[in-house]
Design a protein around this motif. Structure first.
Motif, PDB file in Angstrom:
ATOM      1  N   VAL A  85     -12.596 -37.632  -0.683  1.00 37.20           N
ATOM      2  CA  VAL A  85     -13.272 -36.439  -1.201  1.00 37.20           C
ATOM      3  C   VAL A  85     -13.893 -35.725  -0.010  1.00 37.20           C
ATOM      4  CG1 VAL A  85     -15.031 -35.524  -2.756  1.00 37.20           C
ATOM      5  CG2 VAL A  85     -13.772 -37.593  -3.388  1.00 37.20           C
ATOM      6  N   LEU A  86     -13.559 -34.438   0.172  1.00 38.95           N
ATOM      7  CA  LEU A  86     -14.100 -33.635   1.264  1.00 38.95           C
ATOM      8  C   LEU A  86     -15.251 -32.778   0.768  1.00 38.95           C
ATOM      9  CD1 LEU A  86     -10.822 -32.457   3.058  1.00 38.95           C
ATOM     10  CD2 LEU A  86     -12.186 -34.510   3.492  1.00 38.95           C
ATOM     11  N   HIS A  87     -16.203 -32.517   1.661  1.00 36.13           N
ATOM     12  CA  HIS A  87     -17.375 -31.715   1.324  1.00 36.13           C
ATOM     13  C   HIS A  87     -17.533 -30.612   2.363  1.00 36.13           C
ATOM     14  CE1 HIS A  87     -18.456 -35.006  -1.402  1.00 36.13           C
ATOM     15  NE2 HIS A  87     -18.165 -35.817  -0.399  1.00 36.13           N
ATOM     16  N   GLU A  88     -17.746 -29.393   1.907  1.00 33.25           N
ATOM     17  CA  GLU A  88     -17.900 -28.259   2.808  1.00 33.25           C
ATOM     18  C   GLU A  88     -19.257 -28.337   3.512  1.00 33.25           C
ATOM     19  OE1 GLU A  88     -18.027 -23.616   1.961  1.00 33.25           O
ATOM     20  OE2 GLU A  88     -16.108 -24.521   1.390  1.00 33.25           O
ATOM     21  N   ILE A  89     -19.251 -28.415   4.848  1.00 37.42           N
ATOM     22  CA  ILE A  89     -20.490 -28.495   5.617  1.00 37.42           C
ATOM     23  C   ILE A  89     -20.377 -27.565   6.822  1.00 37.42           C
ATOM     24  CG2 ILE A  89     -21.039 -30.855   4.931  1.00 37.42           C
ATOM     25  CD1 ILE A  89     -19.885 -31.815   7.607  1.00 37.42           C
ATOM     26  N   SER A  90     -21.510 -27.300   7.471  1.00 37.11           N
ATOM     27  CA  SER A  90     -21.510 -26.526   8.709  1.00 37.11           C
ATOM     28  C   SER A  90     -21.348 -27.477   9.884  1.00 37.11           C
ATOM     29  CB  SER A  90     -22.817 -25.750   8.842  1.00 37.11           C
ATOM     30  OG  SER A  90     -23.910 -26.634   8.997  1.00 37.11           O
ATOM     31  N   SER A  91     -20.996 -26.922  11.052  1.00 39.87           N
ATOM     32  CA  SER A  91     -20.812 -27.765  12.232  1.00 39.87           C
ATOM     33  C   SER A  91     -22.107 -28.462  12.623  1.00 39.87           C
ATOM     34  CB  SER A  91     -20.293 -26.916  13.394  1.00 39.87           C
ATOM     35  OG  SER A  91     -21.195 -25.837  13.666  1.00 39.87           O
ATOM     36  N   GLN A  92     -23.252 -27.809  12.331  1.00 38.41           N
ATOM     37  CA  GLN A  92     -24.544 -28.420  12.650  1.00 38.41           C
ATOM     38  C   GLN A  92     -24.809 -29.653  11.775  1.00 38.41           C
ATOM     39  OE1 GLN A  92     -24.166 -25.150  12.013  1.00 38.41           O
ATOM     40  NE2 GLN A  92     -24.473 -24.266  14.063  1.00 38.41           N
ATOM     41  N   GLU A  93     -24.249 -29.659  10.560  1.00 37.20           N
ATOM     42  CA  GLU A  93     -24.475 -30.767   9.630  1.00 37.20           C
ATOM     43  C   GLU A  93     -23.524 -31.936   9.865  1.00 37.20           C
ATOM     44  OE1 GLU A  93     -25.928 -28.484   5.586  1.00 37.20           O
ATOM     45  OE2 GLU A  93     -23.809 -28.360   6.140  1.00 37.20           O
TER      46      GLU A  93
END
Length: 487
Positions: A85-93
């Motif tokens: 399962v993939l989760h949309e995150i920012s590069s900072q996260e």
């Protein structure tokens, strides 16, 4: 649901992986949410993620910016697999957690469920869902997905599906599935009764019963409103003679069976029985004996006020009908019985679980155990329970809408599946259902409806009518516990 033809959604992943749902999929536009059902066979390909070059991936739900999927999936696979399962995150996260990326720029948080099994079921929430193998051997998987798309995908093509005009039908997968439920032993007049527990009016008791039988008992708060003339007594022993009862003592004593048709009810008032100190403990074999012992001061009653839905499967001179055709299919009829097997050695019973919709379009499954009047009960092959008619105007029963014309489907009348006014987890859920019939005024205008608001909307537009079901001019109540058949 907007009054539009069904839609097929094709999500296009930016690296060129294409997910195409089959023509049996049904997507219903709901503004920022879309309902999705499909069954698909997929062959894996090389995992494009960095560091996964020697792995295989079967993409089930592809990522699109701003999109979240939630729902459930059941799969079988030719090789043992993991769930991704993939989760949309920012590069900072992304620091300090497992990630997945194709180009090093768009990064996803990675949840890896290391099942290493060839089949399974699970619930998910995320930006993408896939099956994954940590080796390079290609695998094939068949998956069934039921869930929602939330948000508006940026890379989506919408295509109309032209429904068959001669005989439109609702094409759902897994419309009927097996549900294997543990049985308990009870006693009536010295003889064995086998019964199940599906619902409890009390949340704490539901948890206790779930733990005892290792199968989830659902919370049905409305059962607390059921009138006394719709109940029978269930005596549960907290001490005394050791045995197979719920609390490890003698088996439960039951006040009536379906052979006492006018008195029988699956809805049982729980009376906990405790032996007083210094009394000689015996095994009770009838409700009358238990009551006499309490009146004589030998035992104490705790009249809990808790109501259990405890349908009986077999009793001294009878049992529920077992279907002659054991194979459960999407096309099977409601007639001929609701059970495929009673296994006394394993102490389980296998019901046919029927698929329908909750009030908001969520998939629900239910079994049928008893009904009133006798005609519909006999037609479905379940127990007749005339006392249930006392619920026709009582808040202990909830509305269930069945279709008598329109779209051909797996509903009990041969048309689309029904829609319930409550679902598991709702405060107004009950296993006791007051049946309403939905009829299209012009069958040429019929569409697949999935929510209670759909019915209300088309009814307001005078496109369909809704009336309470009264077979043989009698009050009609059906005991249809909602269950999770995949637990």
């Amino acid at each position: 649901m907007k009054k539009l033809p069904a839609l097929l959604i094709i999500g296009i992943f930016t690296i060129g992986i294409i997910f195409v749902s089959s023509t049996s999929d049904q997507l219903v536009d709901a503004g920022s949410r879309k309902k999705i059902h499909f069954t698909e066979t997929i062959t894996s390909s090389q995992d494009p993620g960095q560091g996964h070059e020697n792995h295989q991936l079967a993409l089930i739900l592809s990522p699109n910016e701003g999109t979240i999927y939630d729902g459930s999936m059941t799969f079988t696979s030719s090789e043992p697999v993991q769930i991704v399962v993939l989760h949309e995150i920012s590069s900072q996260e992304s620091k300090g957690q497992p990630t997945w990326t194709v180009d090093g720029k768009t990064i996803y948080g990675l949840s890896l469920i290391d099942l290493q099994k060839n089949s399974g079921s699970f619930e998910f929430t995320g930006a993408a869902v896939a099956l994954h193998s940590p080796n390079s051997k290609q695998f094939t998987t068949t998956v069934s997905v039921d869930g929602w798309i939330r948000g508006q995908p940026t890379e989506v093509i919408m295509q109309k599906i032209e429904l068959e005009k001669e005989e439109p039908s609702s094409l759902l997968s897994k419309t009927n599935v097996p549900a294997t439920i543990p049985m308990h032993k009870g006693i009536y007049e010295g003889n064995q009764v086998l019964y199940i527990i599906t619902d409890s009016s009390d949340e704490d008791y539901a948890k206790i019963m779930s733990d005892k039988q290792e199968w989830k008992v659902e919370v049905a708060p409305l059962l607390a409103n059921v009138p006394e003339n719709t109940l029978q007594k269930l005596f549960i022993f907290k001490n005394g003679i050791k045995g197979d009862g719920i609390f490890g003592f003698q088996n439960e004593v039951i006040s009536n069976t379906p052979s006492q048709e006018s008195e029988y009810s699956a809805l049982s008032s729980v009376i906990e029985v405790t032996w007083k100190v210094g009394q000689k403990e015996i095994e009770f074999t009838s409700a009358d004996d238990v009551i006499v012992a309490e009146e004589g001061g030998r035992i104490e009653f705790n009249e809990t006020g808790i109501i259990l839905n405890a349908p009986q499967i077999s009793w001294p001179d009878g049992q529920m009908i077992v279907r002659s055709d054991k194979e459960i299919s999407d096309e099977m009829s409601y007639s001929g019985g609701q059970i495929t097997e009673i296994n006394e050695e394993e102490m389980t019973v296998t019901f046919v679980a029927h698929r329908g919709w909750g009030p908001d379009g969520r998939t629900i499954y239910y079994i049928v155990t008893d009904a009133t009047p006798t005609g519909p009960a006999e037609s479905m092959g379940v127990v007749s329970s005339p006392s249930s008619a006392n619920l026709i105007a009582n808040s202990g029963a909830v509305d269930l809408f069945q279709f008598k014309n329109g779209i051909i489907g797996s509903g009990p009348l041969g048309f689309q599946p029904g829609i319930a006014a409550a679902a598991l987890g709702d405060k107004n859920y009950s296993p006791m259902w007051r049946i309403y019939l939905v009829e299209w005024n012009d069958t040429e205008s019929a569409k697949i409806l999935e929510t209670k608001s759909d019915i209300d909307s088309f009814r307001a537009d005078d496109m369909l009518s809704v009336s309470i079901a009264r077979p043989t001019n009698s009050d009609h109540i059906v005991n249809c516990p909602f269950i999770d058949p995949f637990q």
